[in-house]
Design a protein around this motif. Structure first.
Motif, PDB file in Angstrom:
ATOM      1  N   GLU A 246       0.852  -1.186   0.000  1.00  0.00           N
ATOM      2  CA  GLU A 246       0.000   0.000   0.000  1.00  0.00           C
ATOM      3  C   GLU A 246       0.887   1.234   0.000  1.00  0.00           C
ATOM      4  O   GLU A 246       2.031   1.195   0.473  1.00  0.00           O
ATOM      5  CB  GLU A 246      -0.925   0.007   1.222  1.00  0.00           C
ATOM      6  N   PRO A 247       0.385   2.344  -0.543  1.00  0.00           N
ATOM      7  CA  PRO A 247       1.195   3.568  -0.587  1.00  0.00           C
ATOM      8  C   PRO A 247       1.537   4.074   0.809  1.00  0.00           C
ATOM      9  O   PRO A 247       0.768   3.897   1.757  1.00  0.00           O
ATOM     10  CB  PRO A 247       0.282   4.563  -1.315  1.00  0.00           C
ATOM     11  N   ALA A 248       2.682   4.721   0.921  1.00  0.00           N
ATOM     12  CA  ALA A 248       3.086   5.285   2.205  1.00  0.00           C
ATOM     13  C   ALA A 248       2.123   6.372   2.659  1.00  0.00           C
ATOM     14  O   ALA A 248       1.959   6.616   3.860  1.00  0.00           O
ATOM     15  CB  ALA A 248       4.509   5.833   2.105  1.00  0.00           C
ATOM     16  N   ASP A 249       1.480   7.048   1.698  1.00  0.00           N
ATOM     17  CA  ASP A 249       0.572   8.150   2.037  1.00  0.00           C
ATOM     18  C   ASP A 249      -0.897   7.750   1.921  1.00  0.00           C
ATOM     19  O   ASP A 249      -1.770   8.595   1.746  1.00  0.00           O
ATOM     20  CB  ASP A 249       0.857   9.365   1.149  1.00  0.00           C
ATOM     21  N   ALA A 250      -1.187   6.445   2.027  1.00  0.00           N
ATOM     22  CA  ALA A 250      -2.563   5.972   1.878  1.00  0.00           C
ATOM     23  C   ALA A 250      -3.482   6.629   2.907  1.00  0.00           C
ATOM     24  O   ALA A 250      -3.171   6.673   4.094  1.00  0.00           O
ATOM     25  CB  ALA A 250      -2.615   4.458   2.017  1.00  0.00           C
ATOM     26  N   GLU A 251      -4.616   7.130   2.440  1.00  0.00           N
ATOM     27  CA  GLU A 251      -5.630   7.754   3.292  1.00  0.00           C
ATOM     28  C   GLU A 251      -6.708   6.707   3.572  1.00  0.00           C
ATOM     29  O   GLU A 251      -7.514   6.401   2.705  1.00  0.00           O
ATOM     30  CB  GLU A 251      -6.217   8.970   2.586  1.00  0.00           C
ATOM     31  N   ARG A 252      -6.709   6.156   4.776  1.00  0.00           N
ATOM     32  CA  ARG A 252      -7.578   5.035   5.092  1.00  0.00           C
ATOM     33  C   ARG A 252      -8.533   5.375   6.232  1.00  0.00           C
ATOM     34  O   ARG A 252      -8.214   6.171   7.108  1.00  0.00           O
ATOM     35  CB  ARG A 252      -6.744   3.807   5.488  1.00  0.00           C
ATOM     36  N   VAL A 253      -9.675   4.708   6.212  1.00  0.00           N
ATOM     37  CA  VAL A 253     -10.594   4.768   7.342  1.00  0.00           C
ATOM     38  C   VAL A 253     -10.051   3.905   8.471  1.00  0.00           C
ATOM     39  O   VAL A 253     -10.024   4.306   9.633  1.00  0.00           O
ATOM     40  CB  VAL A 253     -11.998   4.285   6.932  1.00  0.00           C
ATOM     41  N   ILE A 254      -9.619   2.694   8.123  1.00  0.00           N
ATOM     42  CA  ILE A 254      -8.994   1.784   9.086  1.00  0.00           C
ATOM     43  C   ILE A 254      -7.492   1.925   8.921  1.00  0.00           C
ATOM     44  O   ILE A 254      -6.931   1.628   7.870  1.00  0.00           O
ATOM     45  CB  ILE A 254      -9.444   0.330   8.838  1.00  0.00           C
ATOM     46  N   ASP A 255      -6.836   2.372   9.964  1.00  0.00           N
ATOM     47  CA  ASP A 255      -5.418   2.729   9.866  1.00  0.00           C
ATOM     48  C   ASP A 255      -4.537   1.543   9.512  1.00  0.00           C
ATOM     49  O   ASP A 255      -3.536   1.688   8.824  1.00  0.00           O
ATOM     50  CB  ASP A 255      -4.946   3.358  11.180  1.00  0.00           C
ATOM     51  N   LYS A 256      -4.905   0.366   9.952  1.00  0.00           N
ATOM     52  CA  LYS A 256      -4.082  -0.813   9.702  1.00  0.00           C
ATOM     53  C   LYS A 256      -4.163  -1.216   8.234  1.00  0.00           C
ATOM     54  O   LYS A 256      -5.252  -1.376   7.682  1.00  0.00           O
ATOM     55  CB  LYS A 256      -4.545  -1.972  10.587  1.00  0.00           C
ATOM     56  N   PRO A 257      -3.014  -1.418   7.568  1.00  0.00           N
ATOM     57  CA  PRO A 257      -3.037  -1.838   6.160  1.00  0.00           C
ATOM     58  C   PRO A 257      -3.672  -3.216   6.003  1.00  0.00           C
ATOM     59  O   PRO A 257      -3.688  -4.029   6.939  1.00  0.00           O
ATOM     60  CB  PRO A 257      -1.553  -1.872   5.767  1.00  0.00           C
ATOM     61  N   ALA A 258      -4.181  -3.480   4.807  1.00  0.00           N
ATOM     62  CA  ALA A 258      -4.718  -4.805   4.511  1.00  0.00           C
ATOM     63  C   ALA A 258      -3.575  -5.808   4.421  1.00  0.00           C
ATOM     64  O   ALA A 258      -2.408  -5.430   4.276  1.00  0.00           O
ATOM     65  CB  ALA A 258      -5.493  -4.770   3.195  1.00  0.00           C
ATOM     66  N   LYS A 259      -3.896  -7.078   4.497  1.00  0.00           N
ATOM     67  CA  LYS A 259      -2.875  -8.119   4.411  1.00  0.00           C
ATOM     68  C   LYS A 259      -2.161  -8.030   3.067  1.00  0.00           C
ATOM     69  O   LYS A 259      -2.800  -7.929   2.019  1.00  0.00           O
ATOM     70  CB  LYS A 259      -3.519  -9.496   4.576  1.00  0.00           C
ATOM     71  N   ARG A 260      -0.845  -8.040   3.094  1.00  0.00           N
ATOM     72  CA  ARG A 260      -0.066  -7.939   1.871  1.00  0.00           C
ATOM     73  C   ARG A 260      -0.251  -9.205   1.042  1.00  0.00           C
ATOM     74  O   ARG A 260      -0.352 -10.307   1.567  1.00  0.00           O
ATOM     75  CB  ARG A 260       1.411  -7.733   2.189  1.00  0.00           C
TER      76      ARG A 260
END
Length: 299
Positions: A246-260
């Motif tokens: 995921e991008p370093a600057d991803a704007e997410r509702v859920i802060d935790k990234p999705a599973k790679r």
């Protein structure tokens, strides 16, 4: 090195008068515009399906005019999303799927479902709709057989090899900035559209097997273009998603990234067509993404 997912970068629609003599060569017949655009891009959004049900022969003709390996995304009807606002969606969905969209066959890509700006998050209504969406062609045929008499004599439900189908949701109201919405999309394997615009939420949560981006122009809706800095930033994001990150600057509702994952397919459509920027911005982004992924620029 892990193989990235497929990245398709194209345009939203193809029939725009200002493009004639700018993107399209002088003297090109209107009837040949799709064929020309499909030699430049490997994907295009079909917008006409949003405004009205099309006819089977239209879908068959669009498929015939485009080369092997080309993919359309298809916009769901506003009758269902804007007028009925997902109320009693069974018949409108069946009519849409029976109207000939399956005539695109292997060129049928994701379905895009766009909600109006005044449509607020409603978990129960959304889940009822999500549960109806078919995720393969067999299921789509079954839903389509429920169409009503409006399509008598103008329906098509062709038999074909079973293939996966995908769906993406574009939201335009801040009430969707809730983890409940993100989890609902993940439950039903539906992609959240990352929409770049000054007017609506821009969210980058990964919720499905693929990413779907619509770049409308972040300064002036449907009009402003993307300069080198902006295209570079989007190229970095697309390359990250395609690589399974995921991008370093991803704007997410859920802060935790999705599973790679090993790789993720990415669809990108430029919808800033008013000032004839869309096709040229799409070409610029494609070159940049190819450089980052170490791939040829393609078309």
């Amino acid at each position: 090195m892990k193989r990235p997912g497929d990245v398709r970068i194209g345009i939203s629609g193809w029939r725009y008068k200002p493009w004639r003599g700018t993107f399209y060569p002088e003297g090109l017949r209107q009837a040949d515009e799709l064929a020309y655009a499909s030699t430049t891009f490997d994907t295009i959004e079909i917008n006409g399906t949003f405004y009205s049900l099309q006819r089977p022969e239209y879908f068959a003709a669009w498929a015939a005019q485009t080369p092997a390996g080309f993919v359309f995304s298809v916009k769901g009807p506003r009758y269902l999303t804007h007028l009925r606002r997902l109320k009693e969606p069974e018949k409108p969905l069946a009519n849409f799927l029976a109207s000939g969209v399956l005539e695109l066959r292997e060129k049928l890509g994701p379905f895009l479902w766009q909600f109006p700006p005044n449509f607020k998050f409603d978990a129960s209504r959304l889940e009822a709709f999500f549960a109806l969406l078919p995720h393969d062609t067999d299921a789509a045929q079954a839903v389509a057989r429920g169409h009503d008499a409006k399509l008598k004599g103008r329906s098509a439900i062709p038999t074909q090899k079973r293939r996966r189908l995908h769906h993406a949701i574009e939201i335009r109201h801040d009430s969707f900035r809730t983890p409940e919405f993100i989890e609902l999309l993940r439950q039903y394997d539906i992609a959240l559209v990352c929409a770049d615009t000054v007017d609506w939420p821009r969210l980058m949560d990964v919720t499905g097997e693929f990413m779907y981006l619509r770049l409308h122009g972040s300064e002036e809706l449907y009009a402003s273009g993307y300069d080198d800095k902006a295209l570079n930033a989007w190229a970095d994001r697309v390359a990250a998603w395609a690589s399974g990150a995921e991008p370093a600057d991803a704007e997410r509702v859920i802060d935790k990234p999705a599973k790679r994952r090993k790789g993720r397919d990415v669809f990108v459509y430029f919808d800033n067509d008013i000032k004839v920027r869309a096709p040229f911005d799409a070409q610029g982004l494609r070159r940049r993404v190819a450089e980052r992924l170490g791939q040829p620029a393609g078309k």
